[in-house]
Design a protein around this motif. Structure first.
Motif, PDB file in Angstrom:
ATOM      1  N   ASN A  23       0.803  -1.213   0.000  1.00 24.65           N
ATOM      2  CA  ASN A  23       0.000   0.000   0.000  1.00 24.65           C
ATOM      3  C   ASN A  23       0.837   1.265   0.000  1.00 24.65           C
ATOM      4  O   ASN A  23       0.318   2.346  -0.171  1.00 24.65           O
ATOM      5  N   SER A  24       2.113   1.148   0.242  1.00 26.77           N
ATOM      6  CA  SER A  24       2.974   2.327   0.291  1.00 26.77           C
ATOM      7  C   SER A  24       3.543   2.601  -1.091  1.00 26.77           C
ATOM      8  O   SER A  24       3.287   1.900  -2.045  1.00 26.77           O
ATOM      9  N   SER A  25       4.349   3.628  -1.165  1.00 24.88           N
ATOM     10  CA  SER A  25       4.989   3.945  -2.433  1.00 24.88           C
ATOM     11  C   SER A  25       5.965   2.826  -2.797  1.00 24.88           C
ATOM     12  O   SER A  25       6.214   1.937  -2.014  1.00 24.88           O
ATOM     13  N   ASP A  26       6.527   2.907  -3.987  1.00 24.34           N
ATOM     14  CA  ASP A  26       7.440   1.876  -4.440  1.00 24.34           C
ATOM     15  C   ASP A  26       8.855   2.092  -3.922  1.00 24.34           C
ATOM     16  O   ASP A  26       9.807   1.594  -4.498  1.00 24.34           O
ATOM     17  N   LYS A  27       8.999   2.818  -2.837  1.00 26.29           N
ATOM     18  CA  LYS A  27      10.301   3.058  -2.246  1.00 26.29           C
ATOM     19  C   LYS A  27      10.958   1.726  -1.913  1.00 26.29           C
ATOM     20  O   LYS A  27      10.319   0.829  -1.373  1.00 26.29           O
ATOM     21  N   ARG A  28      12.208   1.597  -2.266  1.00 24.83           N
ATOM     22  CA  ARG A  28      12.938   0.367  -1.987  1.00 24.83           C
ATOM     23  C   ARG A  28      14.171   0.712  -1.164  1.00 24.83           C
ATOM     24  O   ARG A  28      14.717   1.798  -1.266  1.00 24.83           O
ATOM     25  N   VAL A  29      14.602  -0.257  -0.375  1.00 23.85           N
ATOM     26  CA  VAL A  29      15.764  -0.059   0.468  1.00 23.85           C
ATOM     27  C   VAL A  29      17.006   0.102  -0.412  1.00 23.85           C
ATOM     28  O   VAL A  29      17.109  -0.477  -1.488  1.00 23.85           O
ATOM     29  N   ASP A  30      17.924   0.914   0.058  1.00 22.17           N
ATOM     30  CA  ASP A  30      19.191   1.091  -0.623  1.00 22.17           C
ATOM     31  C   ASP A  30      20.021  -0.188  -0.457  1.00 22.17           C
ATOM     32  O   ASP A  30      20.042  -0.785   0.608  1.00 22.17           O
ATOM     33  N   ASP A  31      20.704  -0.599  -1.500  1.00 15.22           N
ATOM     34  CA  ASP A  31      21.481  -1.835  -1.450  1.00 15.22           C
ATOM     35  C   ASP A  31      22.605  -1.792  -0.425  1.00 15.22           C
ATOM     36  O   ASP A  31      23.133  -2.831  -0.042  1.00 15.22           O
ATOM     37  N   SER A  32      22.974  -0.611   0.040  1.00 19.51           N
ATOM     38  CA  SER A  32      24.032  -0.522   1.049  1.00 19.51           C
ATOM     39  C   SER A  32      23.640  -1.245   2.331  1.00 19.51           C
ATOM     40  O   SER A  32      24.499  -1.733   3.059  1.00 19.51           O
ATOM     41  N   GLU A  33      22.337  -1.329   2.603  1.00 21.07           N
ATOM     42  CA  GLU A  33      21.854  -2.090   3.766  1.00 21.07           C
ATOM     43  C   GLU A  33      22.334  -3.533   3.689  1.00 21.07           C
ATOM     44  O   GLU A  33      22.759  -4.115   4.677  1.00 21.07           O
ATOM     45  N   PHE A  34      22.287  -4.111   2.503  1.00 24.41           N
ATOM     46  CA  PHE A  34      22.675  -5.511   2.341  1.00 24.41           C
ATOM     47  C   PHE A  34      24.177  -5.664   2.222  1.00 24.41           C
ATOM     48  O   PHE A  34      24.735  -6.668   2.662  1.00 24.41           O
ATOM     49  N   LEU A  35      24.845  -4.687   1.644  1.00 19.85           N
ATOM     50  CA  LEU A  35      26.309  -4.740   1.567  1.00 19.85           C
ATOM     51  C   LEU A  35      26.916  -4.728   2.959  1.00 19.85           C
ATOM     52  O   LEU A  35      27.871  -5.447   3.233  1.00 19.85           O
ATOM     53  N   GLU A  36      26.338  -3.926   3.839  1.00 16.37           N
ATOM     54  CA  GLU A  36      26.824  -3.867   5.222  1.00 16.37           C
ATOM     55  C   GLU A  36      26.713  -5.233   5.899  1.00 16.37           C
ATOM     56  O   GLU A  36      27.597  -5.655   6.627  1.00 16.37           O
ATOM     57  N   MET A  37      25.617  -5.934   5.613  1.00 14.34           N
ATOM     58  CA  MET A  37      25.377  -7.233   6.248  1.00 14.34           C
ATOM     59  C   MET A  37      26.246  -8.347   5.670  1.00 14.34           C
ATOM     60  O   MET A  37      26.352  -9.410   6.261  1.00 14.34           O
ATOM     61  N   THR A  38      26.844  -8.122   4.502  1.00 16.98           N
ATOM     62  CA  THR A  38      27.597  -9.174   3.815  1.00 16.98           C
ATOM     63  C   THR A  38      29.070  -8.817   3.636  1.00 16.98           C
ATOM     64  O   THR A  38      29.708  -9.294   2.697  1.00 16.98           O
ATOM     65  N   GLN A  39      29.601  -8.014   4.506  1.00 10.42           N
ATOM     66  CA  GLN A  39      30.998  -7.570   4.439  1.00 10.42           C
ATOM     67  C   GLN A  39      31.351  -7.010   3.063  1.00 10.42           C
ATOM     68  O   GLN A  39      32.392  -7.305   2.492  1.00 10.42           O
ATOM     69  N   GLN A  40      30.431  -6.205   2.508  1.00  8.10           N
ATOM     70  CA  GLN A  40      30.624  -5.482   1.244  1.00  8.10           C
ATOM     71  C   GLN A  40      30.738  -6.420   0.037  1.00  8.10           C
ATOM     72  O   GLN A  40      31.339  -6.062  -0.973  1.00  8.10           O
ATOM     73  N   ASP A  41      30.176  -7.611   0.122  1.00 12.62           N
ATOM     74  CA  ASP A  41      30.197  -8.559  -0.996  1.00 12.62           C
ATOM     75  C   ASP A  41      28.913  -8.384  -1.816  1.00 12.62           C
ATOM     76  O   ASP A  41      27.834  -8.788  -1.378  1.00 12.62           O
TER      77      ASP A  41
END
Length: 137
Positions: free
Chosen positions: A6-24
């Motif tokens: 129901n919200s806008s199509d805003k998506r998380v920035d991929d940096s969130e996932f890079l942080e969790m994967t040691q920048q892989d």
């Protein structure tokens, strides 16, 4: 709760996932794909909501892991996988590890190819009249 739908199509920035994967980037892409699967309802309603919250950028993955409803559902859903893992032989586990490494390597090759193509596209887009070094003479 289908708030992400129901919200806008805003998506998380991929940096969130890079942080969790040691920048892989390959691991980050696989993590994001896993969340997208959960957001489709694959893991039940609580994990669907959690994934939608993370993918929308309204909540970080670490923050979501600390929400008891999400954590309890994740533990409950992963119990059969943990049991299966425990019942596997060392060679079966090693085969799964090799498959996982193969998938990561394939993702890395694909990302490298995408970067190469994008770089070539940017290079070829610079035409004769790209504005640099312009002169009347």
């Amino acid at each position: 709760m289908d708030s992400a739908e129901n919200s806008s199509d805003k998506r998380v920035d991929d940096s969130e996932f890079l942080e969790m994967t040691q920048q892989d980037p390959a691991q980050a892409k696989i993590l994001k794909q896993s969340l997208e699967h959960l957001a489709s309802g694959l893991g039940g309603p609580a994990l669907k909501e959690m994934a939608q919250e993370v993918l929308s950028g309204r909540m970080g993955l670490r923050e979501a892991a600390n929400v008891s409803a999400y954590a309890e559902e994740a533990v409950e859903r992963s119990a059969p996988l943990a049991e299966k893992w425990a019942s596997m032989s060392d060679s079966e586990r090693e085969a799964l590890a090799v498959d996982g490494e193969r998938r990561l390597e394939e993702e890395r090759r694909q990302l490298d190819e995408e970067r190469r193509v994008a770089s070539e596209d940017r290079s070829s887009a610079k035409g004769r009249h790209d504005g640099r070094g312009w002169s009347l003479y």
